[in-house]
Design an enzyme around this catalytic site. Sequence first.
Site, mmCIF file in Angstrom:
data_model
loop_
_atom_site.group_PDB
_atom_site.id
_atom_site.type_symbol
_atom_site.label_atom_id
_atom_site.label_comp_id
_atom_site.label_asym_id
_atom_site.label_seq_id
_atom_site.Cartn_x
_atom_site.Cartn_y
_atom_site.Cartn_z
ATOM 1 N N SER A 198 44.161 38.519 48.064
ATOM 2 C CA SER A 198 43.474 37.816 46.972
ATOM 3 C C SER A 198 44.369 37.578 45.769
ATOM 4 C CB SER A 198 42.231 38.600 46.532
ATOM 5 O OG SER A 198 42.593 39.910 46.115
ATOM 6 N N HIS A 250 43.815 43.079 40.418
ATOM 7 C CA HIS A 250 43.924 41.625 40.261
ATOM 8 C C HIS A 250 44.474 41.291 38.883
ATOM 9 C CE1 HIS A 250 40.812 42.223 43.387
ATOM 10 N NE2 HIS A 250 41.470 41.226 43.966
ATOM 11 N N ASP A 260 40.962 45.362 36.625
ATOM 12 C CA ASP A 260 40.522 46.316 37.648
ATOM 13 C C ASP A 260 41.690 47.078 38.273
ATOM 14 O OD1 ASP A 260 41.714 44.402 39.255
ATOM 15 O OD2 ASP A 260 39.963 44.061 40.536
#
Length: 210
Positions: free
Chosen positions: A17, A190, A187
């Site tokens: 991601s 990311h 977090d």
Amino acid sequence: MSLLINEGELVLFQGDSITDAGRSHDNNDDLGLGYANIIAAWFSALYPEKKVSFINRGIGGNTVEHLQARWKTDCLELKPSWVSILIGINDCWRRYDSNNPTSADKFENIYRDILTQIKENLNAKIILCEPFVLPYPEERKKWREDLDPKIQVVRNLAMEFNALFVPCDGLFAQGCTKRDPAFWSNDGVHPSQAGHALIAQMWLKTMGVL
């Protein structure tokens, strides 16, 4: 340092991601909103005459096993000139949120396999970006016991495969001496836009662009 990317080459970004960064999987030209897009934008602005192409095939949630499973379609068949890989944080994360750990040895064996496939099937150069985690929120600190050996695996593989290397974990550690970890990632995994820019900046320096 001289520019390493030549005219007309194709650069492939691969990973999870962090690389995906919200790209549209239905639009092959979409690079997402992260470091891949920043790199392509800066390079294209500085060297438009080079006509270098950039492709992003990062997919959120991927581990090295996911990369291995889709490597033929999402790497080899694209015939890139450069393969840039950032993978590993999900191989760590799944230990803590799903009780599904990946040992450092398994991580290394699978990662070595996908790099070997590049060497055996493509005339492509490799850029390895080490996985990283920031100490925010507090619980991320315990991930070090799992991630640090995987970071060392990536460093060793970079040497073994004569790959260029982007020290992302070290970059963010340095960044956290200037601003709090939450500035770089909300977090610990990311990156913020500043965090993505930090990766992009080092990537471009490594390639002799900046």
